[in-house]
Design a protein around this motif. Structure first.
Motif, PDB file in Angstrom:
ATOM      1  N   ARG A  65     -23.278  19.805  35.183  1.00 59.69           N
ATOM      2  CA  ARG A  65     -22.369  21.221  35.692  1.00 59.69           C
ATOM      3  C   ARG A  65     -22.228  22.311  34.852  1.00 59.69           C
ATOM      4  O   ARG A  65     -22.434  21.907  33.242  1.00 59.69           O
ATOM      5  CB  ARG A  65     -20.369  21.113  36.101  1.00 59.69           C
ATOM      6  CG  ARG A  65     -20.307  20.285  36.880  1.00 59.69           C
ATOM      7  CD  ARG A  65     -18.977  20.390  37.302  1.00 59.69           C
ATOM      8  NE  ARG A  65     -18.587  21.208  37.324  1.00 59.69           N
ATOM      9  CZ  ARG A  65     -18.462  21.256  38.290  1.00 59.69           C
ATOM     10  NH1 ARG A  65     -18.719  21.703  39.448  1.00 59.69           N
ATOM     11  NH2 ARG A  65     -17.418  22.687  38.304  1.00 59.69           N
ATOM     12  N   TYR A  66     -22.995  23.251  35.334  1.00 63.53           N
ATOM     13  CA  TYR A  66     -23.445  24.020  34.056  1.00 63.53           C
ATOM     14  C   TYR A  66     -23.100  25.946  34.318  1.00 63.53           C
ATOM     15  O   TYR A  66     -21.973  25.309  35.183  1.00 63.53           O
ATOM     16  CB  TYR A  66     -24.764  24.480  34.080  1.00 63.53           C
ATOM     17  CG  TYR A  66     -25.872  23.373  33.592  1.00 63.53           C
ATOM     18  CD1 TYR A  66     -25.888  23.860  32.269  1.00 63.53           C
ATOM     19  CD2 TYR A  66     -26.457  23.078  34.498  1.00 63.53           C
ATOM     20  CE1 TYR A  66     -26.710  22.857  31.722  1.00 63.53           C
ATOM     21  CE2 TYR A  66     -27.510  22.164  33.731  1.00 63.53           C
ATOM     22  CZ  TYR A  66     -27.738  21.865  32.876  1.00 63.53           C
ATOM     23  OH  TYR A  66     -28.562  20.659  31.919  1.00 63.53           O
ATOM     24  N   TYR A  68     -23.199  27.916  35.699  1.00 62.84           N
ATOM     25  CA  TYR A  68     -24.281  29.069  36.864  1.00 62.84           C
ATOM     26  C   TYR A  68     -23.667  27.962  38.321  1.00 62.84           C
ATOM     27  O   TYR A  68     -24.406  27.924  39.552  1.00 62.84           O
ATOM     28  CB  TYR A  68     -25.497  29.432  36.693  1.00 62.84           C
ATOM     29  CG  TYR A  68     -26.013  28.399  36.175  1.00 62.84           C
ATOM     30  CD1 TYR A  68     -26.665  27.985  36.993  1.00 62.84           C
ATOM     31  CD2 TYR A  68     -26.520  28.603  34.438  1.00 62.84           C
ATOM     32  CE1 TYR A  68     -27.851  26.800  35.977  1.00 62.84           C
ATOM     33  CE2 TYR A  68     -27.275  28.099  34.307  1.00 62.84           C
ATOM     34  CZ  TYR A  68     -27.381  26.470  34.967  1.00 62.84           C
ATOM     35  OH  TYR A  68     -29.078  26.545  34.542  1.00 62.84           O
ATOM     36  N   GLY A  69     -23.029  26.672  38.352  1.00 62.79           N
ATOM     37  CA  GLY A  69     -22.931  25.585  38.950  1.00 62.79           C
ATOM     38  C   GLY A  69     -23.586  24.377  38.995  1.00 62.79           C
ATOM     39  O   GLY A  69     -23.702  24.462  38.137  1.00 62.79           O
ATOM     40  N   ALA A  70     -23.080  23.746  39.390  1.00 65.32           N
ATOM     41  CA  ALA A  70     -23.394  22.263  39.305  1.00 65.32           C
ATOM     42  C   ALA A  70     -24.878  22.360  39.795  1.00 65.32           C
ATOM     43  O   ALA A  70     -25.246  22.577  40.968  1.00 65.32           O
ATOM     44  CB  ALA A  70     -22.484  21.349  39.991  1.00 65.32           C
ATOM     45  N   ILE A  71     -26.186  21.260  38.959  1.00 65.68           N
ATOM     46  CA  ILE A  71     -27.422  20.755  39.911  1.00 65.68           C
ATOM     47  C   ILE A  71     -27.267  19.525  39.775  1.00 65.68           C
ATOM     48  O   ILE A  71     -26.912  18.700  39.018  1.00 65.68           O
ATOM     49  CB  ILE A  71     -28.227  21.809  38.210  1.00 65.68           C
ATOM     50  CG1 ILE A  71     -28.170  22.581  37.930  1.00 65.68           C
ATOM     51  CG2 ILE A  71     -29.399  20.676  39.155  1.00 65.68           C
ATOM     52  CD1 ILE A  71     -28.627  23.233  37.271  1.00 65.68           C
ATOM     53  N   ALA A  72     -27.678  18.952  40.868  1.00 64.36           N
ATOM     54  CA  ALA A  72     -27.881  17.330  41.272  1.00 64.36           C
ATOM     55  C   ALA A  72     -29.326  16.900  40.312  1.00 64.36           C
ATOM     56  O   ALA A  72     -30.101  17.193  39.743  1.00 64.36           O
ATOM     57  CB  ALA A  72     -28.202  17.260  42.729  1.00 64.36           C
ATOM     58  N   GLY A  73     -28.673  15.426  39.760  1.00 61.22           N
ATOM     59  CA  GLY A  73     -29.786  15.068  38.618  1.00 61.22           C
ATOM     60  C   GLY A  73     -30.527  14.146  39.604  1.00 61.22           C
ATOM     61  O   GLY A  73     -30.492  14.472  41.488  1.00 61.22           O
ATOM     62  N   LYS A  74     -32.402  13.880  39.361  1.00 61.27           N
ATOM     63  CA  LYS A  74     -32.936  13.432  39.787  1.00 61.27           C
ATOM     64  C   LYS A  74     -32.968  11.616  40.328  1.00 61.27           C
ATOM     65  O   LYS A  74     -31.950  11.216  39.422  1.00 61.27           O
ATOM     66  CB  LYS A  74     -34.059  13.454  39.468  1.00 61.27           C
ATOM     67  CG  LYS A  74     -34.535  14.895  39.767  1.00 61.27           C
ATOM     68  CD  LYS A  74     -36.502  14.919  38.982  1.00 61.27           C
ATOM     69  CE  LYS A  74     -36.692  16.517  39.395  1.00 61.27           C
ATOM     70  NZ  LYS A  74     -38.025  16.497  38.758  1.00 61.27           N
ATOM     71  N   SER A  75     -32.915  11.726  41.763  1.00 62.30           N
ATOM     72  CA  SER A  75     -33.026   9.585  41.460  1.00 62.30           C
ATOM     73  C   SER A  75     -33.890   9.394  41.353  1.00 62.30           C
ATOM     74  O   SER A  75     -35.255   9.724  41.761  1.00 62.30           O
ATOM     75  CB  SER A  75     -32.023   9.200  43.021  1.00 62.30           C
ATOM     76  OG  SER A  75     -30.774  10.336  43.072  1.00 62.30           O
TER      77      SER A  75
END
Length: 92
Positions: A65-66, A68-75
């Motif tokens: 979470r930043y 400017y929004g949430a960023i999904a992590g890479k699986s």
């Protein structure tokens, strides 16, 4: 898929090099859609060894979470490949 598309790269850590030397188990980062049979055939094709077993696990990264929004992590998907006791893989 081709063998070089299934196996992305070997994972070289302290734990993986120790298990490779002692127990003939090698870790690879693989395509997330690959099955155990495809991984087995790809390792046998690329490294010319006899594979005894394949264990896989999916690693899901947590979301960040930043401001400017949430960023999904890479699986990612990892495979632990066990080879025949008489065979070895020279990774480097």
């Amino acid at each position: 898929m081709h063998s070089h598309e299934i196996i992305k790269r070997p994972l070289l850590t302290e734990k993986s090099t120790f298990t490779g030397d002692e127990f003939k188990r090698y870790m690879f980062l693989v395509d997330s859609e690959a099955t155990k049979i495809e991984i087995k055939n790809a390792v046998q094709d690329l490294y010319k060894v006899r594979v005894v077993g394949v264990n896989t696990h999916n690693r899901k990264k947590r979301d960040r979470r930043y401001r400017y929004g949430a960023i999904a992590g890479k699986s990612s998907k990892r495979a632990v490949v066990r080879v025949h006791p008489e065979d070895t893989i020279e990774l480097f």
